[in-house]
Design an enzyme around this catalytic site. Structure first.
Site, PDB file in Angstrom:
ATOM      1  CG  ASP A  83      -1.995   1.034   1.230  1.00  0.00           C
ATOM      2  OD1 ASP A  83      -2.970   0.954   0.470  1.00  0.00           O
ATOM      3  OD2 ASP A  83      -1.818   1.992   1.996  1.00  0.00           O
TER       4      ASP A  83
ATOM      5  CE1 TYR B 145      -4.233   7.855   0.224  1.00  0.00           C
ATOM      6  CE2 TYR B 145      -3.865   7.941   2.597  1.00  0.00           C
ATOM      7  CZ  TYR B 145      -4.117   7.214   1.450  1.00  0.00           C
ATOM      8  OH  TYR B 145      -4.255   5.845   1.509  1.00  0.00           O
TER       9      TYR B 145
ATOM     10  CG  HIS C 126      -5.683  -3.149   0.087  1.00  0.00           C
ATOM     11  ND1 HIS C 126      -4.935  -2.744  -1.012  1.00  0.00           N
ATOM     12  CD2 HIS C 126      -5.284  -2.355   1.117  1.00  0.00           C
ATOM     13  CE1 HIS C 126      -4.140  -1.741  -0.662  1.00  0.00           C
ATOM     14  NE2 HIS C 126      -4.329  -1.497   0.629  1.00  0.00           N
TER      15      HIS C 126
END
Length: 319
Positions: free
Chosen positions: A103, A233, A298
């Site tokens: 990730d 982010y 995931h």
């Protein structure tokens, strides 16, 4: 688990919590976790690979768990994140390591290999493929053009909103919901509180996830909050600007890439063609044939723990 050691190490101006197991003179593996995770996401690989003679090192990244959370958003750029890991290797007197990322950890690992390939023997990355810098469009604008303003990457840009939403949730429910999620049937993922709580029916834990696991994640994020991880982010467009000198640069270390076929990241528009029809190989020349794990989501290193540990071992033992 009790045999895993835990230390706080001063690196790059922060105090970093590091979990470690394995012989000190064994070949070292640096594990880099994603969002919203912790060193704990690698617990199975740490146990499996340490008994095979590897020194396994898994930090809580900047802003996570028991590692310092810098107060400024601008302290979470890719240079800070890679810098923390280089400083960690220096503090442990490790000139080269194997690197395994997942990730956001995979994004950091790709950049670590691009900036400092001299420190990496070989790379195993899970879930997130290398995304070459597009000089024509900023990263957040790219995601906005694909998915709109409600996409979670875009939502995360507004300081404090998602942070407070998550902090006010039942975090055991939050982590259970997140970890069992599969490829969505319709529309972009917002990861808003409202979307996560659309159905509050009791969730059955899969066999690979225990109540103890959920409690560990929930308790750590209850203390730390989510702002540190979400700040990664918020630095995406800053990273786009800062990494301009590396436009077109390749990843020149031996690499293995693994993804689950029901991982959300395996269903971005055009990503499967990019991975399987030569695009990824163009940017990562020493890439082995990508591995797609059927039925895996995931959080693949937890869901298919032994399979992923074996993939890592079979690749890195060559070196």
């Amino acid at each position: 688990m009790e045999s895993i050691s835990h230390n706080l190490i001063d690196v790059n101006g922060i105090s970093m919590h590091v979990a470690e197991k394995g012989p000190e003179d064994g070949p070292a593996i640096l594990f880099i976790h994603g969002f919203p995770e912790l060193w704990y996401s690698w617990r199975h690989q740490i146990l499996s690979l340490s008994v095979r003679g590897y020194r396994c090192i898994a930090p809580d990244l900047r802003g996570y768990g028991d590692t310092t959370a810098a107060p400024s958003v601008s302290s979470y750029t890719i240079f800070h994140l890679v810098g923390d890991l280089i400083a960690l290797l220096d503090s442990l007197s490790l000139s080269q390591v194997f690197v395994v990322g997942h990730d956001w950890g995979a994004i950091i690992a790709w950049n670590l290999c691009m900036f400092r390939p001299d420190r990496v023997k070989a790379l195993v990355n899970l879930s997130v493929a290398f995304m070459p810098r597009n000089p024509a469009v900023k990263t957040v604008d790219h995601f906005r053009s694909l998915y709109g303003d409600n996409y979670y990457v875009c939502r995360f840009q507004e300081y404090g909103v998602a942070d407070e939403e998550y902090a006010s949730m039942d975090l055991k429910f939050f982590f259970t919901k997140l970890m069992v999620m599969r490829t969505p049937g319709g529309g972009p993922i917002s990861f808003s509180r409202a979307s996560l709580e659309l159905s509050k029916e009791p969730l059955m834990l899969p066999s690979w996830l225990s109540e103890e696991d959920i409690e560990y994640f929930a308790s750590k994020f209850q203390k730390s909050g989510f702002t540190g991880g979400i700040n990664y982010y918020r630095c995406m467009d800053i990273n786009w600007e800062l990494t301009a000198p590396w436009t077109g640069a390749q990843i020149n270390v031996p690499t293995k890439y693994i993804v689950g076929d029901v991982d959300l990241t395996y269903h971005y528009p055009g990503i499967q063609d990019f991975i399987h029809k030569g695009g990824l190989k163009t940017h990562v020349p020493s890439l082995e044939e990508p591995v797609v794990v059927k039925g895996a989501g995931h959080f693949i290193q937890q869901e298919r723990a032994q399979e992923i540990s074996d993939h890592i071992y079979e690749f890195i033992k060559i070196f």
